[in-house]
Design a protein around this motif. Structure first.
Motif, PDB file in Angstrom:
ATOM      1  N   GLY A 157       0.790  -1.229   0.000  1.00 45.93           N
ATOM      2  CA  GLY A 157       0.000   0.000   0.000  1.00 45.93           C
ATOM      3  C   GLY A 157       0.819   1.276   0.000  1.00 45.93           C
ATOM      4  O   GLY A 157       0.568   2.198  -0.782  1.00 45.93           O
ATOM      5  N   TYR A 158       1.825   1.343   0.887  1.00 46.53           N
ATOM      6  CA  TYR A 158       2.568   2.606   0.993  1.00 46.53           C
ATOM      7  C   TYR A 158       3.402   2.878  -0.262  1.00 46.53           C
ATOM      8  O   TYR A 158       3.680   4.031  -0.604  1.00 46.53           O
ATOM      9  CB  TYR A 158       3.441   2.613   2.250  1.00 46.53           C
ATOM     10  CG  TYR A 158       4.658   1.729   2.215  1.00 46.53           C
ATOM     11  CD1 TYR A 158       5.884   2.222   1.760  1.00 46.53           C
ATOM     12  CD2 TYR A 158       4.597   0.412   2.656  1.00 46.53           C
ATOM     13  CE1 TYR A 158       7.004   1.413   1.728  1.00 46.53           C
ATOM     14  CE2 TYR A 158       5.726  -0.396   2.628  1.00 46.53           C
ATOM     15  CZ  TYR A 158       6.917   0.102   2.165  1.00 46.53           C
ATOM     16  OH  TYR A 158       8.028  -0.697   2.141  1.00 46.53           O
ATOM     17  N   VAL A 181       1.038   4.516  -2.726  1.00 46.99           N
ATOM     18  CA  VAL A 181       0.861   5.929  -2.375  1.00 46.99           C
ATOM     19  C   VAL A 181       2.112   6.722  -2.734  1.00 46.99           C
ATOM     20  O   VAL A 181       2.049   7.848  -3.264  1.00 46.99           O
ATOM     21  CB  VAL A 181       0.535   6.071  -0.878  1.00 46.99           C
ATOM     22  CG1 VAL A 181       0.488   7.541  -0.474  1.00 46.99           C
ATOM     23  CG2 VAL A 181      -0.789   5.385  -0.560  1.00 46.99           C
ATOM     24  N   LEU A 182       3.297   6.122  -2.467  1.00 46.99           N
ATOM     25  CA  LEU A 182       4.558   6.791  -2.780  1.00 46.99           C
ATOM     26  C   LEU A 182       4.703   7.028  -4.285  1.00 46.99           C
ATOM     27  O   LEU A 182       5.165   8.097  -4.705  1.00 46.99           O
ATOM     28  CB  LEU A 182       5.725   5.951  -2.256  1.00 46.99           C
ATOM     29  CG  LEU A 182       7.125   6.518  -2.501  1.00 46.99           C
ATOM     30  CD1 LEU A 182       7.297   7.846  -1.775  1.00 46.99           C
ATOM     31  CD2 LEU A 182       8.191   5.511  -2.081  1.00 46.99           C
TER      32      LEU A 182
END
Length: 199
Positions: free
Chosen positions: A128-129, A132-133
């Motif tokens: 997930g991160y 987003v990144l």
């Protein structure tokens, strides 16, 4: 008696017609005093003229060959930088100056393709991160490219005004900005200056 009168009238009418012919303006399309060309000369002249083939397929084939030869000539010119055979959009001293101006500088937009590949790889991961990144990195890079376009546009417009104060520079700035979107090694016509070299 009758015969003599008829001969006199015929002679007078011939004289009258001759005088009328002399007074009439001569046709400019039929000049006098030029010898008729020989048959061999006429045939040689006819052979030298461009002959259009009667067969439509043959005419289409010849047109395709001419277009292929022209494209090959332009491709070679794009690779070697030959100004004489470049396409119309790349010809002229203004376009040459724009290419040298862009090729002598670094631009953020030329790294768009490799950067987009990295962002794409991060976006398809299931972490997930990282997704987003990747979105944040893409937005940041997009803003950087826009600001770099503005910087290059102003600098190029100023340089064109100094180099060609009375020249036609319409479309030259956009031509340069579109060139920055290509990686340096993939640009056509090929760059003729090194980075940091003054155009």
């Amino acid at each position: 008696m009758f015969r003599r009168r008829s001969e006199d009238s015929a002679a007078s009418s011939a004289v009258t017609m001759t005088k009328e012919d002399e007074r009439a303006p001569r046709d400019p399309q039929a000049p006098k005093g030029r010898p008729t060309p020989k048959r061999s000369e006429a045939e040689a002249h006819r052979k030298t003229r461009v002959s259009v083939p009667k067969d439509r397929k043959e005419a289409a084939r010849q047109a395709r060959e001419r277009m292929r030869a022209e494209r090959e000539k332009q491709r070679t010119a794009l690779l070697e930088g030959d100004e004489r055979a470049l396409p119309p959009r790349d010809k002229g001293p203004v376009k040459r100056f724009v290419r040298d101006f862009i090729d002598s500088r670094w631009a953020a937009a030329e790294f768009f393709l490799p950067y987009a590949v990295v962002v794409l790889v991060l976006s398809i991961t299931k972490i997930g991160y990282l997704q987003v990144l990747s979105t944040l990195l893409f937005m940041v890079f997009f803003v950087v490219v826009i600001l770099d376009f503005v910087r290059i546009g102003f600098a190029l417009r100023k340089a064109l005004a100094e180099r060609f104060p009375n020249g036609d520079t319409r479309g030259a700035v956009m031509y340069g900005i579109m060139r920055t979107l290509q990686m340096r090694r993939l640009r056509l016509p090929k760059p003729m200056v090194k980075r940091g070299e003054r155009p």
